[in-house]
Write a protein that holds these residues in place. Structure first.
Motif, PDB file in Angstrom:
ATOM      1  N   SER A   4      34.835 -26.146   8.808  1.00  0.00           N
ATOM      2  CA  SER A   4      33.788 -27.020   9.339  1.00  0.00           C
ATOM      3  C   SER A   4      32.523 -26.254   9.681  1.00  0.00           C
ATOM      4  CB  SER A   4      34.314 -27.750  10.578  1.00  0.00           C
ATOM      5  OG  SER A   4      34.720 -26.826  11.575  1.00  0.00           O
ATOM      6  N   THR A   5      32.666 -24.975  10.102  1.00  0.00           N
ATOM      7  CA  THR A   5      31.486 -24.175  10.433  1.00  0.00           C
ATOM      8  C   THR A   5      30.658 -23.905   9.182  1.00  0.00           C
ATOM      9  OG1 THR A   5      32.652 -23.123  12.282  1.00  0.00           O
ATOM     10  CG2 THR A   5      30.686 -22.020  11.462  1.00  0.00           C
ATOM     11  N   ASP A   6      31.333 -23.620   8.063  1.00  0.00           N
ATOM     12  CA  ASP A   6      30.613 -23.406   6.806  1.00  0.00           C
ATOM     13  C   ASP A   6      29.861 -24.670   6.390  1.00  0.00           C
ATOM     14  OD1 ASP A   6      31.501 -20.805   6.595  1.00  0.00           O
ATOM     15  OD2 ASP A   6      33.268 -21.345   5.416  1.00  0.00           O
ATOM     16  N   LEU A   7      30.513 -25.821   6.546  1.00  0.00           N
ATOM     17  CA  LEU A   7      29.857 -27.077   6.196  1.00  0.00           C
ATOM     18  C   LEU A   7      28.647 -27.328   7.096  1.00  0.00           C
ATOM     19  CD1 LEU A   7      32.991 -29.351   5.636  1.00  0.00           C
ATOM     20  CD2 LEU A   7      31.443 -28.435   3.884  1.00  0.00           C
ATOM     21  N   LEU A   8      28.795 -26.999   8.386  1.00  0.00           N
ATOM     22  CA  LEU A   8      27.682 -27.181   9.314  1.00  0.00           C
ATOM     23  C   LEU A   8      26.518 -26.282   8.936  1.00  0.00           C
ATOM     24  CD1 LEU A   8      27.022 -28.788  11.950  1.00  0.00           C
ATOM     25  CD2 LEU A   8      27.588 -26.693  13.189  1.00  0.00           C
ATOM     26  N   ARG A   9      26.818 -25.053   8.540  1.00  0.00           N
ATOM     27  CA  ARG A   9      25.731 -24.167   8.132  1.00  0.00           C
ATOM     28  C   ARG A   9      25.048 -24.680   6.865  1.00  0.00           C
ATOM     29  NH1 ARG A   9      24.820 -17.698   8.492  1.00  0.00           N
ATOM     30  NH2 ARG A   9      22.770 -17.736   7.469  1.00  0.00           N
ATOM     31  N   ASP A  10      25.830 -25.218   5.930  1.00  0.00           N
ATOM     32  CA  ASP A  10      25.231 -25.802   4.729  1.00  0.00           C
ATOM     33  C   ASP A  10      24.272 -26.935   5.108  1.00  0.00           C
ATOM     34  OD1 ASP A  10      26.619 -24.067   3.116  1.00  0.00           O
ATOM     35  OD2 ASP A  10      28.213 -25.505   2.620  1.00  0.00           O
ATOM     36  N   ASP A  11      24.699 -27.762   6.055  1.00  0.00           N
ATOM     37  CA  ASP A  11      23.830 -28.845   6.517  1.00  0.00           C
ATOM     38  C   ASP A  11      22.556 -28.281   7.138  1.00  0.00           C
ATOM     39  OD1 ASP A  11      25.612 -30.739   5.685  1.00  0.00           O
ATOM     40  OD2 ASP A  11      26.481 -31.109   7.665  1.00  0.00           O
ATOM     41  N   ALA A  12      22.714 -27.208   7.925  1.00  0.00           N
ATOM     42  CA  ALA A  12      21.555 -26.599   8.573  1.00  0.00           C
ATOM     43  C   ALA A  12      20.592 -26.017   7.545  1.00  0.00           C
ATOM     44  CB  ALA A  12      22.009 -25.510   9.557  1.00  0.00           C
ATOM     45  N   GLU A  13      21.144 -25.375   6.516  1.00  0.00           N
ATOM     46  CA  GLU A  13      20.295 -24.815   5.457  1.00  0.00           C
ATOM     47  C   GLU A  13      19.535 -25.928   4.735  1.00  0.00           C
ATOM     48  OE1 GLU A  13      19.642 -21.755   4.751  1.00  0.00           O
ATOM     49  OE2 GLU A  13      21.304 -20.481   5.401  1.00  0.00           O
ATOM     50  N   HIS A  14      20.200 -27.043   4.478  1.00  0.00           N
ATOM     51  CA  HIS A  14      19.552 -28.176   3.810  1.00  0.00           C
ATOM     52  C   HIS A  14      18.406 -28.720   4.672  1.00  0.00           C
ATOM     53  CE1 HIS A  14      19.058 -31.721   1.305  1.00  0.00           C
ATOM     54  NE2 HIS A  14      19.163 -32.474   2.378  1.00  0.00           N
ATOM     55  N   LEU A  37      24.351 -23.686  20.126  1.00  0.00           N
ATOM     56  CA  LEU A  37      23.929 -24.948  20.727  1.00  0.00           C
ATOM     57  C   LEU A  37      24.774 -26.123  20.256  1.00  0.00           C
ATOM     58  CD1 LEU A  37      20.075 -24.405  20.319  1.00  0.00           C
ATOM     59  CD2 LEU A  37      21.344 -24.277  22.468  1.00  0.00           C
ATOM     60  N   VAL A  38      24.991 -26.214  18.944  1.00  0.00           N
ATOM     61  CA  VAL A  38      25.622 -27.401  18.354  1.00  0.00           C
ATOM     62  C   VAL A  38      27.140 -27.361  18.486  1.00  0.00           C
ATOM     63  CG1 VAL A  38      25.931 -28.713  16.219  1.00  0.00           C
ATOM     64  CG2 VAL A  38      23.697 -27.714  16.759  1.00  0.00           C
ATOM     65  N   VAL A  39      27.735 -26.197  18.269  1.00  0.00           N
ATOM     66  CA  VAL A  39      29.198 -26.089  18.283  1.00  0.00           C
ATOM     67  C   VAL A  39      29.731 -25.806  19.681  1.00  0.00           C
ATOM     68  CG1 VAL A  39      31.196 -24.834  17.375  1.00  0.00           C
ATOM     69  CG2 VAL A  39      29.229 -25.327  15.885  1.00  0.00           C
ATOM     70  N   HIS A  40      29.089 -24.842  20.357  1.00  0.00           N
ATOM     71  CA  HIS A  40      29.633 -24.368  21.631  1.00  0.00           C
ATOM     72  C   HIS A  40      28.930 -24.944  22.857  1.00  0.00           C
ATOM     73  CE1 HIS A  40      32.016 -21.637  19.263  1.00  0.00           C
ATOM     74  NE2 HIS A  40      30.946 -21.059  18.749  1.00  0.00           N
ATOM     75  N   ARG A  41      27.844 -25.710  22.659  1.00  0.00           N
ATOM     76  CA  ARG A  41      27.131 -26.366  23.756  1.00  0.00           C
ATOM     77  C   ARG A  41      26.700 -25.355  24.830  1.00  0.00           C
ATOM     78  NH1 ARG A  41      28.158 -29.955  20.345  1.00  0.00           N
ATOM     79  NH2 ARG A  41      29.148 -31.944  20.821  1.00  0.00           N
ATOM     80  N   ARG A  42      26.139 -24.262  24.380  1.00  0.00           N
ATOM     81  CA  ARG A  42      25.790 -23.181  25.310  1.00  0.00           C
ATOM     82  C   ARG A  42      24.340 -23.277  25.752  1.00  0.00           C
ATOM     83  NH1 ARG A  42      27.608 -17.598  22.729  1.00  0.00           N
ATOM     84  NH2 ARG A  42      26.823 -16.874  24.733  1.00  0.00           N
ATOM     85  N   ARG A  43      23.999 -22.435  26.719  1.00  0.00           N
ATOM     86  CA  ARG A  43      22.611 -22.243  27.123  1.00  0.00           C
ATOM     87  C   ARG A  43      22.118 -20.943  26.495  1.00  0.00           C
ATOM     88  NH1 ARG A  43      21.872 -24.769  33.200  1.00  0.00           N
ATOM     89  NH2 ARG A  43      22.713 -26.800  32.626  1.00  0.00           N
TER      90      ARG A  43
END
Length: 517
Positions: A4-14, A37-43
């Motif tokens: 899922s992380t790879d897919l999320l990065r692909d979306d981000a690149e797009h 920010l998106v996966v871990h909801r961090r500051r």
């Protein structure tokens, strides 16, 4: 197997390609920030040079979070110019953005309705709006509850030690404090030294003193700090030394035509900007004055004219600084030096973002120090004047700023500054109809103002040293900003006096003149 992380990065690149063009690729640290920010909801705190792509981080994160069903991203941003550029960029990436600021009052009600209907992905808010009574009481609580991400852009403004401290920015502490634990927070700036980074961390709860040297762990715990190098190889920095103001202006009138493309000429005061614009116009240049007194609609037109190269230069005060985005800006000239190397780096950073070379010329004058001292003297009045403001307010009946002005013998701008600081400190409160006193005890923080005065004096001395230095001027500025690449021996850390950004001895623009040059 693709996770899922790879897919999320692909979306981000797009999304980045939609935002910045088909050849754009995410920097490694951009992805680190987005994932945090998106996966871990961090500051997170991102301190990266102008042009690095900080806005791409929060727009892409905003879109990805919305796809996950999260609420709108709230971006607190200080300048109208920045907001206009950002809204346009967001639309290119399919992000539905709206802005609430003093320039679109008639649209506020409709925007509030769009937010309530879930039609807004990103809401850009001016810091002043955070204390508008209607917005503060009716809109802000729901945003704090439902936001997908909160972004504090130009986060150095939250710091007493920042070059552009704004009392309104300290109200962001209240917004951040009321957020749920799973709402990520991103603070971004291009200009923050170690002291400012530490103060941002204290004010907003992002970052930490152990992270000041660069990048910390990108895992799911704690906070994330990403600090990059601040070298700008395209900028050619030089100083022209001419003592007499008239001769400095004449030098600029003679050489402006030789500077590449279109650019910005900074002056220290409104009067100086207007006078210089008139002089350059008389010499046949297409220029215009741009100051804090320029009407918002005129500012927008002037910015468009500079973006479209319809003018050779805007002759501006610091009102044109953060947020103006013209990647091919060919030059920045200062007629009179800013009082801080950090502020100077921020302003010259507007130039040369997409060009191989841009000229940066400083023409300091002996009167600069007097102007610095005047601005420092009006930054915040002494205790007696401040207590006069508190005493002139009632705890129940609001008093408007115009009605208060003659009672306390302060100019409008100084009075507004005092009221904002007192509001942040809890001594007064803005309500419908004006201001009231809260009745809460208030102490004049003499120690704090003393520290600020010492820091201001040190920065002024550093600016004078910049004018005199024989080393690479970019290295000098980066050292003032505690550039981690310098400490680590990274790129650009080995410039010599004759290296990129140093003075040359030719006779034209970019040369190092003496008073007789």
């Amino acid at each position: 197997m693709t996770n899922s992380t790879d897919l999320l990065r692909d979306d981000a690149e797009h999304l980045l390609r939609e935002l910045a063009g088909p050849d754009a690729r995410l920097r490694d640290d951009q992805w680190v920030a987005i994932e945090a920010l998106v996966v871990h909801r961090r500051r997170a705190l991102v301190v990266q040079r102008t042009g690095w792509g900080k806005s791409a981080v929060y727009f892409i994160s905003a879109k990805l979070l919305r796809r996950q069903g999260r609420g709108p991203t709230v971006i607190v941003s200080p300048l109208l110019a920045l907001m206009r550029n950002q809204v346009a960029a967001a639309e290119r990436a399919g992000v539905h953005a709206a802005t609430i600021n003093s320039g679109n009052v008639t649209e506020w009600a409709a925007i509030h309705e769009r937010i309530a209907a879930g039609e807004v992905d990103v809401l850009l808010v001016s810091p002043e709006r955070l204390n508008n009574p209607d917005f503060r009481d009716q809109v802000l609580p729901s945003l704090a509850r439902d936001a997908g991400l909160v972004v504090v852009d130009e986060a150095h403004c939250v710091s007493d030690w920042g070059h552009d401290f704004r009392p309104d920015y300290r109200r962001i502490r209240t917004l951040v404090a009321e957020l749920g634990d799973d709402i990520p927070v991103l603070a971004t700036t291009a200009t923050a030294n170690d002291r400012v980074v530490a103060d941002i961390a204290a004010q907003l709860g992002v970052g930490g003193s152990s992270d000041l040297g660069g990048r910390n762990d990108a895992g799911s715990g704690g906070t994330l700090v990403l600090r990059g190098g601040l070298d700008r190889p395209s900028l050619h920095l030089s100083v022209v030394r001419i003592d007499e103001p008239a001769r400095r202006a004449a030098w600029l009138a003679q050489h402006l035509k030789d500077l590449p493309g279109s650019g910005i000429v900074y002056a220290l005061t409104v009067t100086a900007a207007r006078d210089l614009a008139a002089l350059l116009t008389d010499h046949g240049y297409a220029v215009a004055a741009y100051t804090g007194q320029t009407e918002p609609t005129e500012r927008e037109q002037l910015e468009a004219d500079l973006l479209d190269n319809k003018v050779k230069a805007l002759v501006a005060t610091s009102a044109l600084g953060m947020g103006f985005d013209k990647p091919d800006l060919g030059f920045v000239v200062h007629l009179g030096a800013p009082s801080s190397p950090i502020s100077y780096y921020q302003q010259v950073g507007r130039a040369g973002r997409s060009t191989e070379r841009a000229e940066v010329v400083l023409l300091p004058g002996p009167e600069d120090r007097r102007i610095w001292q005047w601005f420092a003297s009006v930054a915040f009045p002494d205790e007696a004047l401040v207590r006069r403001v508190i005493a002139a307010l009632d705890t129940e009946r609001p008093v408007s700023t115009p009605a208060l002005e003659p009672r306390v013998d302060l100019t409008r701008s100084r009075l507004e500054m005092v009221l904002k600081v007192l509001d942040v400190d809890g001594a007064v409160k803005r309500v419908k109809g004006g201001w009231i006193a809260t009745g809460q005890p208030w102490t004049y923080d003499e120690e704090r103002y003393g520290r600020l005065e010492e820091a201001r004096a040190a920065e002024q001395e550093a600016m004078l040293e910049y004018e005199r230095t024989t080393e690479c001027r970019m290295v000098f500025l980066r050292r003032q900003l505690d550039d981690p690449d310098l400490a680590a021996g990274g790129p650009g850390s080995d410039h010599t006096a004759g290296g990129p950004g140093s003075d040359h001895t030719a006779g034209g623009p970019g040369s190092d003149h003496t008073a007789g040059g």
